[in-house]
Design a protein around this motif. Structure first.
Motif, PDB file in Angstrom:
ATOM      1  N   PRO A 184     -22.802  27.700  45.487  1.00  0.00           N
ATOM      2  CA  PRO A 184     -22.047  27.701  44.227  1.00  0.00           C
ATOM      3  C   PRO A 184     -20.557  27.490  44.486  1.00  0.00           C
ATOM      4  N   ARG A 185     -19.975  26.535  43.819  1.00  0.00           N
ATOM      5  CA  ARG A 185     -18.601  26.143  44.134  1.00  0.00           C
ATOM      6  C   ARG A 185     -17.565  27.249  43.960  1.00  0.00           C
ATOM      7  N   PRO A 186     -17.682  28.140  42.979  1.00  0.00           N
ATOM      8  CA  PRO A 186     -16.682  29.212  42.900  1.00  0.00           C
ATOM      9  C   PRO A 186     -16.654  30.124  44.129  1.00  0.00           C
ATOM     10  N   LEU A 187     -17.738  30.107  44.938  1.00  0.00           N
ATOM     11  CA  LEU A 187     -17.845  30.988  46.095  1.00  0.00           C
ATOM     12  C   LEU A 187     -17.654  30.263  47.419  1.00  0.00           C
ATOM     13  N   THR A 188     -17.527  28.948  47.415  1.00  0.00           N
ATOM     14  CA  THR A 188     -17.712  28.220  48.673  1.00  0.00           C
ATOM     15  C   THR A 188     -16.577  27.276  49.060  1.00  0.00           C
ATOM     16  N   PHE A 189     -15.400  27.396  48.439  1.00  0.00           N
ATOM     17  CA  PHE A 189     -14.290  26.561  48.896  1.00  0.00           C
ATOM     18  C   PHE A 189     -13.653  27.246  50.111  1.00  0.00           C
ATOM     19  N   LEU A 190     -13.628  26.544  51.248  1.00  0.00           N
ATOM     20  CA  LEU A 190     -13.207  27.141  52.507  1.00  0.00           C
ATOM     21  C   LEU A 190     -11.865  26.622  53.001  1.00  0.00           C
ATOM     22  N   TYR A 191     -11.131  27.522  53.637  1.00  0.00           N
ATOM     23  CA  TYR A 191      -9.901  27.215  54.355  1.00  0.00           C
ATOM     24  C   TYR A 191     -10.195  27.504  55.835  1.00  0.00           C
TER      25      TYR A 191
END
Length: 204
Positions: free
Chosen positions: A190-197
Motif C-alpha cells: 500500500p503506497r501510504p505505507l511504502t515510500f522509502l528513503y
C-alpha cells in the motif's frame, strides 16, 4: 494498553520485519557498516545476518525489553560481538564520538522525538562517521500524502507510534547531518505505507 504494547506489539513487529522484500534494502545499508556500530532500533535482530567483514562490534539500542531479548537470542548465530542496551534514542547512553557507523532501518518513524534522537546519533558519531538508513515516510504524490496525514493518528496507536508522514531527508538534515547519498521510491505494498528513503548521511 500496556499488555498490547509489551507483549503483542513486539511479536507483531518481529513478524512484520521478517518480510523477504526487506532483505535487499537491509543488505545494501548494513553490509557497508564499518567499525564500532550503533544500530538504533535493533528490534529482534533482523539486520544481524547482513553485517559484513568491516563490522567489528555492534551496540544495539532497543526500548522494548521483549524485542531486546529476541535480539540477544538472534546474536547467538552471529560471530560479531553484540551488546543490546534497553534505552531510547533520545538519550543514548554512550560517550561522545565513540561510534564509527550508525545503522537505522524502519526505526525513525516510531521515535517520539525524531530531531533530538538524530542529534544524539550525531553526538555519538566520530567526525566523518556515517548514518546508514532505510526508512519509510512522506511520499511525493499529494494524493498519497493526504492519506498518510489522515491515517497517521490512528496508525500510531496500532503500530507502536509509527508515523507515516515524516519527511526523513528533512529530519536528517535539520539534525545537522550532511546527506551524501539518497535514493527514494515505493516498494511493493500500500503506497501510504511504502515510500522509502534509502541513504547515507555524514557527521560533520
Amino acid at each position: 494498553m500496556p499488555f498490547y504494547r509489551d507483549h503483542i506489539l513486539p511479536r507483531l513487529i518481529h513478524l512484520a520485519m521478517q518480510r523477504e522484500e526487506f532483505a535487499p534494502y537491509r543488505e545494501r545499508a548494513v553490509a557497508t557498516a564499518t567499525g564500532r556500530i550503533l544500530e538504533v532500533g535493533i528490534g529482534s535482530g533482523a539486520n544481524l545476518p547482513f553485517y559484513g567483514a568491516g563490522a567489528h562490534e555492534i551496540v544495539g539500542l532497543e526500548p522494548s525489553s521483549r524485542l531486546a531479548a529476541m535480539a540477544r537470542q538472534a546474536a547467538i548465530h552471529t560471530p560479531l560481538p553484540l551488546t543490546v542496551i534497553e534505552a531510547s534514542a533520545e538519550a543514548i547512553p554512550l560517550d561522545d564520538r565513540s561510534i564509527d557507523t550508525v545503522v537505522m532501518t524502519w526505526t525513525l518513524c516510531s521515535i517520539p522525538a525524531a530531531i533530538p534522537a538524530l542529534r544524539e546519533m550525531l553526538r555519538v558519531l566520530k567526525p566523518g562517521g556515517r548514518l546508514l538508513f532505510v526508512e519509510h515516510g512522506l511520499a511525493p504524490d499529494p494524493r498519497i500524502r493526504k492519506w498518510q496525514h489522515r491515517l497517521t493518528p490512528c496508525w500510531k496507536h496500532l503500530a507502536g507510534g509509527c508515523h507515516l508522514d515524516r519527511a526523513i531527508n528533512t529530519l536528517v538534515q535539520d539534525a545537522g547531518f550532511r546527506i551524501e547519498k539518497l535514493d527514494t521510491g515505493y516498494m511493493r505494498g500500500p503506497r501510504p505505507l511504502t515510500f522509502l528513503y534509502e541513504g547515507v548521511a555524514v557527521a560533520g
